[in-house]
Write a protein that holds these residues in place. Structure first.
Motif, PDB file in Angstrom:
ATOM      1  N   SER A 188       3.930   5.835  -5.482  1.00 55.63           N
ATOM      2  CA  SER A 188       3.899   5.994  -6.934  1.00 55.63           C
ATOM      3  C   SER A 188       2.800   6.972  -7.349  1.00 55.63           C
ATOM      4  O   SER A 188       2.970   7.746  -8.289  1.00 55.63           O
ATOM      5  CB  SER A 188       3.691   4.646  -7.623  1.00 55.63           C
ATOM      6  OG  SER A 188       2.395   4.152  -7.376  1.00 55.63           O
ATOM      7  N   THR A 189       1.691   6.966  -6.623  1.00 58.64           N
ATOM      8  CA  THR A 189       0.604   7.893  -6.931  1.00 58.64           C
ATOM      9  C   THR A 189       0.987   9.323  -6.587  1.00 58.64           C
ATOM     10  O   THR A 189       0.761  10.251  -7.368  1.00 58.64           O
ATOM     11  CB  THR A 189      -0.672   7.500  -6.159  1.00 58.64           C
ATOM     12  OG1 THR A 189      -1.022   6.170  -6.501  1.00 58.64           O
ATOM     13  CG2 THR A 189      -1.816   8.427  -6.489  1.00 58.64           C
ATOM     14  N   LEU A 190       1.570   9.513  -5.401  1.00 58.75           N
ATOM     15  CA  LEU A 190       1.906  10.861  -4.946  1.00 58.75           C
ATOM     16  C   LEU A 190       3.089  11.449  -5.706  1.00 58.75           C
ATOM     17  O   LEU A 190       3.238  12.665  -5.760  1.00 58.75           O
ATOM     18  CB  LEU A 190       2.211  10.846  -3.445  1.00 58.75           C
ATOM     19  CG  LEU A 190       1.040  10.512  -2.543  1.00 58.75           C
ATOM     20  CD1 LEU A 190       1.505  10.383  -1.103  1.00 58.75           C
ATOM     21  CD2 LEU A 190      -0.050  11.546  -2.658  1.00 58.75           C
ATOM     22  N   GLY A 191       3.914  10.621  -6.286  1.00 55.85           N
ATOM     23  CA  GLY A 191       5.098  11.118  -6.968  1.00 55.85           C
ATOM     24  C   GLY A 191       4.905  11.394  -8.444  1.00 55.85           C
ATOM     25  O   GLY A 191       5.861  11.780  -9.120  1.00 55.85           O
ATOM     26  N   LYS A 192       3.717  11.230  -8.972  1.00 50.26           N
ATOM     27  CA  LYS A 192       3.497  11.473 -10.402  1.00 50.26           C
ATOM     28  C   LYS A 192       3.612  12.957 -10.712  1.00 50.26           C
ATOM     29  O   LYS A 192       3.175  13.813  -9.957  1.00 50.26           O
ATOM     30  CB  LYS A 192       2.127  10.946 -10.827  1.00 50.26           C
ATOM     31  CG  LYS A 192       2.084   9.440 -10.772  1.00 50.26           C
ATOM     32  CD  LYS A 192       0.899   8.898 -11.494  1.00 50.26           C
ATOM     33  CE  LYS A 192       0.973   7.383 -11.379  1.00 50.26           C
ATOM     34  NZ  LYS A 192       0.304   6.687 -12.368  1.00 50.26           N
ATOM     35  N   HIS A 193       4.201  13.240 -11.869  1.00 51.76           N
ATOM     36  CA  HIS A 193       4.473  14.611 -12.279  1.00 51.76           C
ATOM     37  C   HIS A 193       3.188  15.447 -12.374  1.00 51.76           C
ATOM     38  O   HIS A 193       3.152  16.598 -11.924  1.00 51.76           O
ATOM     39  CB  HIS A 193       5.202  14.613 -13.623  1.00 51.76           C
ATOM     40  CG  HIS A 193       5.515  15.974 -14.124  1.00 51.76           C
ATOM     41  ND1 HIS A 193       6.470  16.768 -13.539  1.00 51.76           N
ATOM     42  CD2 HIS A 193       4.983  16.692 -15.144  1.00 51.76           C
ATOM     43  CE1 HIS A 193       6.519  17.922 -14.182  1.00 51.76           C
ATOM     44  NE2 HIS A 193       5.638  17.897 -15.162  1.00 51.76           N
ATOM     45  N   ALA A 194       2.141  14.882 -12.922  1.00 48.84           N
ATOM     46  CA  ALA A 194       0.900  15.632 -13.097  1.00 48.84           C
ATOM     47  C   ALA A 194       0.309  16.030 -11.746  1.00 48.84           C
ATOM     48  O   ALA A 194      -0.202  17.148 -11.580  1.00 48.84           O
ATOM     49  CB  ALA A 194      -0.111  14.802 -13.888  1.00 48.84           C
ATOM     50  N   ARG A 195       0.385  15.154 -10.773  1.00 42.10           N
ATOM     51  CA  ARG A 195      -0.153  15.474  -9.447  1.00 42.10           C
ATOM     52  C   ARG A 195       0.676  16.548  -8.767  1.00 42.10           C
ATOM     53  O   ARG A 195       0.146  17.464  -8.143  1.00 42.10           O
ATOM     54  CB  ARG A 195      -0.180  14.220  -8.583  1.00 42.10           C
ATOM     55  CG  ARG A 195      -0.885  14.452  -7.266  1.00 42.10           C
ATOM     56  CD  ARG A 195      -0.992  13.157  -6.467  1.00 42.10           C
ATOM     57  NE  ARG A 195      -1.843  13.305  -5.325  1.00 42.10           N
ATOM     58  CZ  ARG A 195      -1.538  13.979  -4.221  1.00 42.10           C
ATOM     59  NH1 ARG A 195      -0.401  14.612  -4.145  1.00 42.10           N
ATOM     60  NH2 ARG A 195      -2.383  14.037  -3.211  1.00 42.10           N
ATOM     61  N   ILE A 196       1.989  16.459  -8.899  1.00 42.81           N
ATOM     62  CA  ILE A 196       2.862  17.475  -8.306  1.00 42.81           C
ATOM     63  C   ILE A 196       2.592  18.834  -8.943  1.00 42.81           C
ATOM     64  O   ILE A 196       2.500  19.853  -8.259  1.00 42.81           O
ATOM     65  CB  ILE A 196       4.334  17.068  -8.460  1.00 42.81           C
ATOM     66  CG1 ILE A 196       4.620  15.822  -7.615  1.00 42.81           C
ATOM     67  CG2 ILE A 196       5.263  18.202  -8.062  1.00 42.81           C
ATOM     68  CD1 ILE A 196       5.966  15.208  -7.852  1.00 42.81           C
ATOM     69  N   GLU A 197       2.448  18.841 -10.262  1.00 45.35           N
ATOM     70  CA  GLU A 197       2.179  20.100 -10.957  1.00 45.35           C
ATOM     71  C   GLU A 197       0.825  20.677 -10.537  1.00 45.35           C
ATOM     72  O   GLU A 197       0.702  21.886 -10.298  1.00 45.35           O
ATOM     73  CB  GLU A 197       2.206  19.876 -12.471  1.00 45.35           C
ATOM     74  CG  GLU A 197       2.067  21.153 -13.251  1.00 45.35           C
ATOM     75  CD  GLU A 197       2.206  20.931 -14.750  1.00 45.35           C
ATOM     76  OE1 GLU A 197       1.865  21.857 -15.491  1.00 45.35           O
ATOM     77  OE2 GLU A 197       2.645  19.855 -15.157  1.00 45.35           O
ATOM     78  N   ALA A 198      -0.179  19.837 -10.413  1.00 44.89           N
ATOM     79  CA  ALA A 198      -1.502  20.319 -10.005  1.00 44.89           C
ATOM     80  C   ALA A 198      -1.450  20.899  -8.586  1.00 44.89           C
ATOM     81  O   ALA A 198      -2.055  21.952  -8.322  1.00 44.89           O
ATOM     82  CB  ALA A 198      -2.524  19.178 -10.073  1.00 44.89           C
TER      83      ALA A 198
ATOM     84  N   GLN B 193       0.825  -1.206   0.000  1.00 46.22           N
ATOM     85  CA  GLN B 193       0.000   0.000   0.000  1.00 46.22           C
ATOM     86  C   GLN B 193       0.861   1.258   0.000  1.00 46.22           C
ATOM     87  O   GLN B 193       0.554   2.225  -0.701  1.00 46.22           O
ATOM     88  CB  GLN B 193      -0.936   0.004   1.205  1.00 46.22           C
ATOM     89  CG  GLN B 193      -2.038  -1.026   1.105  1.00 46.22           C
ATOM     90  CD  GLN B 193      -2.857  -1.135   2.384  1.00 46.22           C
ATOM     91  OE1 GLN B 193      -2.463  -0.637   3.431  1.00 46.22           O
ATOM     92  NE2 GLN B 193      -3.997  -1.827   2.292  1.00 46.22           N
ATOM     93  N   LEU B 194       1.943   1.241   0.764  1.00 44.90           N
ATOM     94  CA  LEU B 194       2.837   2.400   0.789  1.00 44.90           C
ATOM     95  C   LEU B 194       3.527   2.611  -0.552  1.00 44.90           C
ATOM     96  O   LEU B 194       3.708   3.752  -0.995  1.00 44.90           O
ATOM     97  CB  LEU B 194       3.882   2.236   1.897  1.00 44.90           C
ATOM     98  CG  LEU B 194       3.360   2.398   3.320  1.00 44.90           C
ATOM     99  CD1 LEU B 194       4.445   2.030   4.320  1.00 44.90           C
ATOM    100  CD2 LEU B 194       2.874   3.818   3.558  1.00 44.90           C
ATOM    101  N   GLN B 195       3.908   1.523  -1.217  1.00 48.82           N
ATOM    102  CA  GLN B 195       4.520   1.658  -2.544  1.00 48.82           C
ATOM    103  C   GLN B 195       3.516   2.234  -3.537  1.00 48.82           C
ATOM    104  O   GLN B 195       3.873   3.079  -4.368  1.00 48.82           O
ATOM    105  CB  GLN B 195       5.033   0.306  -3.029  1.00 48.82           C
ATOM    106  CG  GLN B 195       6.300  -0.125  -2.346  1.00 48.82           C
ATOM    107  CD  GLN B 195       6.778  -1.472  -2.848  1.00 48.82           C
ATOM    108  OE1 GLN B 195       5.977  -2.370  -3.125  1.00 48.82           O
ATOM    109  NE2 GLN B 195       8.085  -1.614  -2.967  1.00 48.82           N
ATOM    110  N   LEU B 196       2.276   1.796  -3.449  1.00 49.21           N
ATOM    111  CA  LEU B 196       1.237   2.325  -4.332  1.00 49.21           C
ATOM    112  C   LEU B 196       1.012   3.808  -4.061  1.00 49.21           C
ATOM    113  O   LEU B 196       0.924   4.613  -4.988  1.00 49.21           O
ATOM    114  CB  LEU B 196      -0.059   1.538  -4.144  1.00 49.21           C
ATOM    115  CG  LEU B 196      -1.248   1.982  -4.997  1.00 49.21           C
ATOM    116  CD1 LEU B 196      -0.923   1.790  -6.473  1.00 49.21           C
ATOM    117  CD2 LEU B 196      -2.481   1.206  -4.611  1.00 49.21           C
ATOM    118  N   ASP B 197       0.936   4.175  -2.777  1.00 48.74           N
ATOM    119  CA  ASP B 197       0.779   5.590  -2.419  1.00 48.74           C
ATOM    120  C   ASP B 197       1.954   6.422  -2.924  1.00 48.74           C
ATOM    121  O   ASP B 197       1.767   7.528  -3.432  1.00 48.74           O
ATOM    122  CB  ASP B 197       0.657   5.752  -0.903  1.00 48.74           C
ATOM    123  CG  ASP B 197      -0.655   5.230  -0.357  1.00 48.74           C
ATOM    124  OD1 ASP B 197      -1.574   4.983  -1.175  1.00 48.74           O
ATOM    125  OD2 ASP B 197      -0.758   5.071   0.873  1.00 48.74           O
TER     126      ASP B 197
END
Length: 90
Positions: free
Chosen positions: A56-66, A50-54
């Motif tokens: 990978s989700t939190l580290g995506k470029h689009a999410r960081i930019e948003a 679950q932590l690895q999934l979180d």
């Protein structure tokens, strides 16, 4: 003499039986401990996944930019907004 030998053999048999009971008790106790440790291991593996999934989700470029646009009011850099600093030659 036969009575004494019987007493010694009976005592040895009783000690052997008590030793067997103790060994079985220890084996059961260790088995239960192993089962608990394996259950903890399975739970930790689930949490790790679950932590690895979180991550990978939190580290995506689009999410960081948003988040940068929304929380920090940042805008993308354009050539019109770029300032170049040049050093004076001495």
């Amino acid at each position: 003499m036969t009575g004494r030998l019987s007493l010694v053999l009976t005592t040895l048999l009783a000690c052997s039986a008590l030793s067997l009971v103790n060994a079985q008790y220890q084996a059961r106790r260790l088995f239960i401990e192993i089962e608990r440790a394996q259950a903890v291991t399975r739970q930790l593996e689930i949490e790790w996944s679950q932590l690895q999934l979180d991550q990978s989700t939190l580290g995506k470029h689009a999410r960081i930019e948003a988040n940068a646009r929304r929380d920090l009011n940042m805008v993308p850099l354009t050539p019109a907004r770029t300032q170049y600093i040049t050093g004076e030659a001495k």
